[in-house]
Scaffold this active site. Structure first.
Site, mmCIF file in Angstrom:
data_model
loop_
_atom_site.group_PDB
_atom_site.id
_atom_site.type_symbol
_atom_site.label_atom_id
_atom_site.label_comp_id
_atom_site.label_asym_id
_atom_site.label_seq_id
_atom_site.Cartn_x
_atom_site.Cartn_y
_atom_site.Cartn_z
ATOM 1 N N ASP A 176 117.525 -51.573 65.843
ATOM 2 C CA ASP A 176 118.148 -52.431 66.843
ATOM 3 C C ASP A 176 117.814 -53.874 66.526
ATOM 4 O OD1 ASP A 176 118.909 -53.630 69.517
ATOM 5 O OD2 ASP A 176 119.147 -51.518 70.012
ATOM 6 N N LYS A 231 113.228 -54.549 72.759
ATOM 7 C CA LYS A 231 113.433 -53.109 72.907
ATOM 8 C C LYS A 231 112.618 -52.336 71.872
ATOM 9 C CE LYS A 231 118.209 -53.107 74.675
ATOM 10 N NZ LYS A 231 119.600 -52.678 74.372
ATOM 11 N N PHE A 251 128.260 -36.016 74.798
ATOM 12 C CA PHE A 251 128.696 -35.557 76.117
ATOM 13 C C PHE A 251 127.475 -35.502 77.031
ATOM 14 C CE2 PHE A 251 131.624 -33.802 72.989
ATOM 15 C CZ PHE A 251 132.856 -34.208 73.492
ATOM 16 N N ASN A 310 136.320 -37.071 79.665
ATOM 17 C CA ASN A 310 135.869 -37.965 80.732
ATOM 18 C C ASN A 310 136.998 -38.311 81.701
ATOM 19 O OD1 ASN A 310 133.252 -37.977 79.904
ATOM 20 N ND2 ASN A 310 133.235 -40.083 79.159
ATOM 21 N N ALA A 346 133.788 -35.486 97.296
ATOM 22 C CA ALA A 346 134.422 -36.743 97.710
ATOM 23 C C ALA A 346 133.352 -37.774 98.044
ATOM 24 C CB ALA A 346 135.315 -36.510 98.919
ATOM 25 N N CYS A 400 130.539 -44.861 81.580
ATOM 26 C CA CYS A 400 131.488 -44.024 80.852
ATOM 27 C C CYS A 400 132.862 -43.919 81.508
ATOM 28 C CB CYS A 400 130.900 -42.616 80.670
ATOM 29 S SG CYS A 400 129.439 -42.577 79.622
ATOM 30 N N LYS A 410 135.259 -47.206 81.889
ATOM 31 C CA LYS A 410 135.762 -47.793 80.650
ATOM 32 C C LYS A 410 136.563 -46.801 79.822
ATOM 33 C CE LYS A 410 131.795 -47.204 77.476
ATOM 34 N NZ LYS A 410 132.550 -46.521 76.402
#
Length: 431
Positions: free
Chosen positions: A30, A35, A152, A208, A252, A260, A263
């Site tokens: 990274d 981080k 996933f 998704n 509901a 996820c 977008k």
């Protein structure tokens, strides 16, 4: 094989943990030095139950390490997973700048064959674009393959999903890449799908988007349930017993959020428009979700005869429990509207925090649910944290100016709360 993970966010850190757990030597790369320093100590920079302990375990064993050295990392590793962010642009399409930068770095710094695997969620056709980016950046034409291997993962359940996947999808046009990926995932016994890169990329978006559709369908149905004096939770129970439907994602509430669904649905709709296809169902899914928070706010506004001069306790900020992710969280839309209409907002969430910008300086961020309730005219429950159900609501009533509870997640026992003297309103509760 040694595995390099480019990007150490939610997907990257989880992917690194999985491969270390099944026995591979893994490096996380990274550009964010902060981080990396935390990860070297076995510390996560976000909240995900169980993940930090496994990261720390493999850092301690030496099987998992982290670096900011692009050149050395790309040179030394055989398989490179792209786990960088692909946020939405203003037009709804995915921003591929970080994917492109990583691909160019690989092309420029590679010194032999590499298998590049896209784990990030990317638009259909990105695998082909990554090939072009790598080729354009190469100084020497080393061979390489690019495969798609979508994740996933559910936020809050990432460790479970990563270690016990329900399927592994591989999109590649290379037999060599297929064999290497099967070797990497040697310990998993779940179903495999080996297909084209474009198909693999679309499987992720289609999955998704379908789950988001179930959520918006139930949210829209809940509005009808209110008019018909029918409880949507009972409707969901009856529907969920049908194995063709299943019980998941039939709850509901205030709508979906996170990194996820919003977008991914937007990108799939944008892709469809570029190809002159109208996905009208998904366009409707987005619109229902965009306005679902307003449906509950209308009920609160009516009960209080407006928000000006009122104090509203907001319980929950994260878009779902067991995460600190507030991206696209319905609670933020609710807070924004309350502030716009001159309400005083008292907020509590056990994990998540507000963005550090001036827009939220007027919000009182409390250290407990009880503190948030003091003097409130209404409570809006936005996240189904278990501790809210366990709160002593009889005692809590004494803290309130008015005992109005609006349950945006339908998680509370309506009969019990009404018996305690609360005005209780859920979404689709039927009364």
């Amino acid at each position: 094989m040694k595995i390099l993970i480019i990007g150490t966010g939610y997907v990257g850190a989880t992917t690194a943990m999985v491969f270390a757990e099944i026995g591979w030597q893994v490096t996380g790369l990274d550009i964010d030095a902060g981080k990396i320093e935390r990860l070297k100590k076995g510390q996560l920079h976000f909240h995900e139950p169980g993940l930090e302990d496994l990261i720390a375990k493999h850092v301690q064993s030496g099987r998992l390490r982290f670096t900011t050295d692009k050149a050395a990392a790309i040179k030394e590793h055989d398989v490179i997973f792209l786990c960088v962010g692909t946020p939405s642009l203003p037009d709804g399409s995915a921003d591929l700048r970080y994917v492109g930068q990583a691909a160019e770095d690989i092309g420029r710094l590679m010194k032999g064959y590499k298998l590049v695997v896209t784990k990030s969620t990317v638009p259909v056709g990105t695998q082909e674009q990554i090939k072009k980016w790598i080729e354009a950046a190469q100084q020497t034409a080393y061979p390489f393959d690019v495969a798609s291997n979508p994740e996933f993962l559910r936020e809050g359940k990432a460790v479970e999903d990563a270690l016990h996947p329900d399927r592994i999808v591989i999109g590649t046009d290379s037999q060599r890449a297929t064999e290497q990926l099967k070797k990497l995932y040697w310990s998993f016994s779940c179903p495999w799908i080996v297909t084209t890169p474009r198909t693999a990329e679309l499987i992720k978006y289609a999955s998704n988007s379908f789950l988001a559709t179930k959520i918006s369908y139930m949210n829209e149905l809940a509005r009808l349930c209110d008019e018909l004096e029918v409880n949507v939770k009972e409707i969901a129970e009856g529907m969920g017993l049908d194995p063709r439907i299943g019980p998941s994602f039939l709850q509901a509430g205030l709508g979906y959020g996170g990194s996820c669904f919003p977008k991914d649905v937007s990108e799939l709709v944008t892709t469809s428009r570029k190809h002159h296809v109208n996905l009208r169902i998904l366009e409707g899914v987005t619109e229902v979700n965009r306005m679902q928070y307003a449906y509950l706010l209308d009920k609160v506004r009516s009960r209080l005869s407006g928000f000006a001069g009122k104090t509203v306790a907001v319980l929950g900020l994260a878009f779902k429990p067991d995460t600190d992710d507030i991206r696209e969280a319905p609670a933020l839309r609710i807070i924004d509207q309350l502030l716009l209409e001159q309400a005083s907002v008292q907020l509590y969430d056990p994990i998540a925090s507000l963005p550090g910008n001036a827009a939220y300086q007027a919000v009182k961020f409390c250290t407990s649910a009880e503190d948030a309730l003091k003097g409130a005219d209404a409570i809006i429950l936005c996240t189904e944290w278990p501790e809210f159900a366990q709160l002593d609501w009889k005692k809590a009533k004494k803290l309130l100016k008015q005992p109005n509870l609006f349950d945006g997640r339908n998680m509370m026992d309506a009969k019990r709360l009404r018996a305690l003297g609360y005005y209780y309103q859920g979404i689709g509760s039927g009364y």
